[in-house]
Design a protein around this motif. Structure first.
Motif, short mmCIF file in Angstrom:
data_model
loop_
_atom_site.label_atom_id
_atom_site.label_comp_id
_atom_site.label_asym_id
_atom_site.label_seq_id
_atom_site.Cartn_x
_atom_site.Cartn_y
_atom_site.Cartn_z
N ALA A 458 50.49 91.39 -41.51
CA ALA A 458 51.76 90.85 -41.02
C ALA A 458 52.29 91.63 -39.83
CB ALA A 458 52.79 90.84 -42.15
N ARG A 459 52.01 92.94 -39.79
CA ARG A 459 52.50 93.77 -38.69
C ARG A 459 51.53 93.83 -37.51
NH1 ARG A 459 57.57 94.35 -39.01
NH2 ARG A 459 57.42 96.20 -37.65
N ARG A 460 50.34 93.23 -37.66
CA ARG A 460 49.30 93.24 -36.63
C ARG A 460 48.93 94.68 -36.24
NH1 ARG A 460 50.58 88.29 -32.39
NH2 ARG A 460 50.95 86.68 -33.98
N ASN A 461 48.99 95.55 -37.23
CA ASN A 461 48.77 96.97 -36.98
C ASN A 461 47.29 97.27 -37.21
OD1 ASN A 461 48.80 99.81 -36.87
ND2 ASN A 461 50.90 99.85 -37.68
N LEU A 492 41.49 89.00 -35.37
CA LEU A 492 41.73 87.73 -34.70
C LEU A 492 43.09 87.69 -34.02
CD1 LEU A 492 40.29 85.23 -37.34
CD2 LEU A 492 39.27 85.86 -35.15
N LEU A 493 44.00 88.54 -34.44
CA LEU A 493 45.33 88.59 -33.84
C LEU A 493 45.37 89.45 -32.59
CD1 LEU A 493 47.47 88.94 -37.09
CD2 LEU A 493 47.19 86.89 -35.70
N GLN A 494 44.26 90.09 -32.25
CA GLN A 494 44.20 90.96 -31.08
C GLN A 494 43.65 90.17 -29.88
OE1 GLN A 494 45.57 93.91 -31.67
NE2 GLN A 494 45.70 93.32 -33.84
N PRO A 495 43.95 90.65 -28.64
CA PRO A 495 43.38 89.96 -27.46
C PRO A 495 41.86 89.96 -27.48
CG PRO A 495 45.20 91.41 -26.82
CD PRO A 495 44.92 91.70 -28.27
N ASN A 496 41.27 91.05 -27.90
CA ASN A 496 39.82 91.13 -28.03
C ASN A 496 39.48 91.04 -29.52
OD1 ASN A 496 37.10 91.59 -27.89
ND2 ASN A 496 37.24 93.66 -27.03
N ARG A 524 39.87 78.28 -35.22
CA ARG A 524 41.05 78.05 -34.37
C ARG A 524 41.14 79.09 -33.24
NH1 ARG A 524 43.35 77.03 -39.63
NH2 ARG A 524 43.90 74.82 -39.85
N ARG A 525 40.83 80.35 -33.58
CA ARG A 525 40.93 81.39 -32.55
C ARG A 525 39.91 81.16 -31.43
NH1 ARG A 525 42.03 84.04 -28.97
NH2 ARG A 525 42.63 86.24 -28.85
N CYS A 526 38.70 80.77 -31.80
CA CYS A 526 37.68 80.52 -30.79
C CYS A 526 37.98 79.25 -29.99
CB CYS A 526 36.30 80.41 -31.44
SG CYS A 526 35.72 81.95 -32.18
N ALA A 527 38.53 78.25 -30.64
CA ALA A 527 38.81 76.99 -29.95
C ALA A 527 39.91 77.16 -28.90
CB ALA A 527 39.22 75.92 -30.96
#
Length: 592
Positions: A458-461, A492-496, A524-527
């Motif tokens: 949830a925190r994308r940490n 998946l929540l990161q730019p890379n 979804r992330r790849c699309a």
């Protein structure tokens, strides 16, 4: 005319029994013969009684005839059909007789000096016989008709006759007929409406028309008419069954305040519905009445519902009493009995009693799963100061580690750490993971690290999550599927997001099958960035037998745009139009 019973029996035995003799014998049982009935020399009351209640000899004779002609398999059905036919025939005969009398045809034994009006008028006793006959046959409309004819003829019905018809209508759930009786009472000038209202209240309550029943109850309250026990009981249970537990409790308290006695089944009905609708006040009131007044033993199902009510309200006393009563009734106490008690104690933030309950559960072999301490986890996660509350609970756990030894383990500490991580204090959770376990000498497990890593999603940490994963591997613990999937979602929540495929391949290497949610997130992330690996992930889902929804397939096909958005884009696209110079200069906007 009327021979003694012994002579009649001897006369019938002297020659073969025929239908005529049986009918004659049956009529003599009530004092008259067939010829007398047909010539209208029989008293009217006797005719009504014979229609409604035929002689026992006639019933036995018909039963014997049916049993001789019908086979054993269909005997019960034939007897029931005959009974229905008999009641239908009696219903018709009673109406024909009453219409015959009301039409002006009176008995032939009337006095010659009586006027036509007096000759057609029935006496109070004869009206009463017809009224009782209609009630006995279940014809409420016919009973109301008799009451109306009595009033119009000047013969005022007594209150007991009104009450008799209303009681029959209420038992048959015939509210319109109860209203009709009330109208007759109003036209007759009867001032006592208590019987009418109570019959109507009982009828509506038992027939399931609770809203109307409560309206009648309010009308009775305004008129200061005291509701009786049966009507109030039906209203109380009915209100609770439709979810109006508050109003049901108010009606019950008002009923008991008037000194009306209610049965145990009424309190049991309110208790049951209060447990279903999680109504704490109603459950406690009914529970006290059943246990203190009636001394009843509650069923286990209602006791479990009461434990859930106590857990939600934080009523430790109620939960403890229910558990104690279950123990006294020799009911084997299981985890489902202890968990609501623990939840009630935790809801009151009574940490030391909670540790005692948890230690008692562990002694019985229960409470070892993480789900048992979900209330503690939610309490820390929803606190205004999660770190302060977690430190307070940890201090209590530290103080009781010598007495409540079974309550101090990694499951308890995992609940505290997970609560911190879910509240967003990921760094604090990772810090306590390193210090608390070492301070109490508790060995960390894979689930301990799961709590912190799942909180990082949830925190994308990504930093804390990777650090926790490295510590897990350093302690030679095997990452679980939940940890791998959490790491995939964080990546998946990161730019890379290349690390997501690294963790995916690690799962496959350990023979773990990714969940639908994980593969769908990869698609979804790849699309969104037109990565061709979206189609590869779709093929993997189909190979594993996972459902590929049309929305997900269309999302991958349209490079991250949903069909709804694609339709909006297509509709907004318009073909360019060729505009000539003449059209342009003809526009008023370009004129000087």
């Amino acid at each position: 005319m009327n021979r003694p019973l012994v002579q009649t029996w001897r006369a019938l035995r002297a020659r073969p029994t025929t239908t005529t003799h049986v009918r004659a014998y049956a009529r003599r049982r009530v004092g008259y013969s067939i010829e007398e009935l047909e010539s209208e020399q029989v008293p009217l009351i006797k005719q009504v009684q014979e229609i409604v209640h035929p002689s026992q000899h006639t019933q036995l004779q018909k039963t014997r005839t049916i049993s001789q002609t019908a086979d054993s398999d269909s005997l019960g059905f034939v007897l029931e059909a005959e009974l229905h036919r008999r009641r239908k025939e009696a219903f018709k005969q009673l109406h024909e007789l009453y219409d015959h009398i009301q039409g002006g045809h009176r008995l032939k034994d009337r006095e010659p000096e009586q006027t036509d009006h007096e000759q057609q008028k029935l006496s109070r006793t004869e009206y009463g016989a017809f009224l009782e006959g209609f009630v006995e046959m279940g014809d409420i409309k016919g009973s109301v008709r008799v009451l109306r004819d009595m009033r119009e003829s000047g013969t005022q019905p007594v209150n007991t006759q009104y009450a008799m018809v209303m009681r029959a209508a209420a038992n048959a759930f015939r509210a319109p007929e109860v209203f009709a009786v009330g109208e007759e009472m109003q036209r007759a000038g009867v001032e006592d409406y208590s019987g009418f209202f109570n019959s109507l209240l009982r009828c509506l309550g038992r027939s399931g028309q609770i809203e109307y029943a409560y309206a009648v109850y309010l009308e009775m309250t305004e008129r200061r008419v005291e509701p009786q026990g049966p009507g109030s009981a039906a209203l109380i249970v009915g209100l609770a069954q439709i979810g109006e537990v508050d109003i049901s409790l108010q009606v019950m308290k008002a009923t008991l305040g008037r000194g009306t006695t209610l049965g145990q089944d009424v309190f049991m009905g309110l208790l049951h519905e209060a447990g279903i609708h999680m109504h704490h006040a109603a459950y406690v009131f009914a529970f006290r009445q059943l246990t203190d007044v009636f001394g009843a033993q509650l069923p286990e199902g209602d006791s479990l519902a009461g434990l859930d009510v106590a857990a939600r309200a934080g009523d430790v006393a109620l939960a403890g009493e229910i558990v104690e009563r279950l123990r006294q009734s020799n009911t084997p106490l299981e985890e489902k009995h202890f968990e609501p008690l623990l939840a009630a104690v935790l809801a009151r933030k009574q940490w030391m009693p909670a540790m005692r309950v948890l230690n008692m559960m562990r002694q019985a072999g229960y409470g070892k799963a993480a789900a048992t301490l979900r209330p503690l986890e939610r309490a820390v996660a929803s606190a205004e100061e999660p770190e302060q509350l977690a430190e307070t609970v940890f201090a209590v756990v530290t103080d009781c580690r010598n007495e409540q030894t079974l309550a101090v383990d990694h499951v308890t500490l995992d609940a505290l750490v997970s609560g911190l991580a879910q509240s967003g204090c990921v760094e604090a959770a990772a810090s306590r993971l390193a210090t608390w376990y070492a301070q109490l000498g508790v060995v960390r497990s894979t689930s301990s690290y799961e709590c912190v890593i799942e909180g990082c999603v949830a925190r994308r940490n990504k930093t804390v999550a990777e650090r926790m994963l490295m510590q897990l591997i350093d302690e030679r613990l095997q990452p679980s599927q939940r940890i791998y999937e959490a790491m995939i979602h964080i990546a998946l929540l990161q730019p890379n997001y290349e690390d997501a495929f690294v963790y995916l391949e690690a799962m496959k290497a350990h023979a773990m099958v990714p969940a639908w949610r994980t593969l769908a997130a990869i698609v979804r992330r790849c699309a969104r960035v037109r990565d061709v690996r979206a189609q590869t992930a779709l093929k993997e889902m189909r190979r594993l037998g996972l459902v590929v929804t049309p929305v997900l397939a269309s999302f991958a096909q349209n490079a991250g745009r949903s069909p709804r958005n694609m339709g909006a884009l297509k509709s907004s696209e318009t073909e360019p139009k060729d505009v000539s110079l003449n059209d342009l200069f003809d526009n008023d906007s370009f004129r000087v």
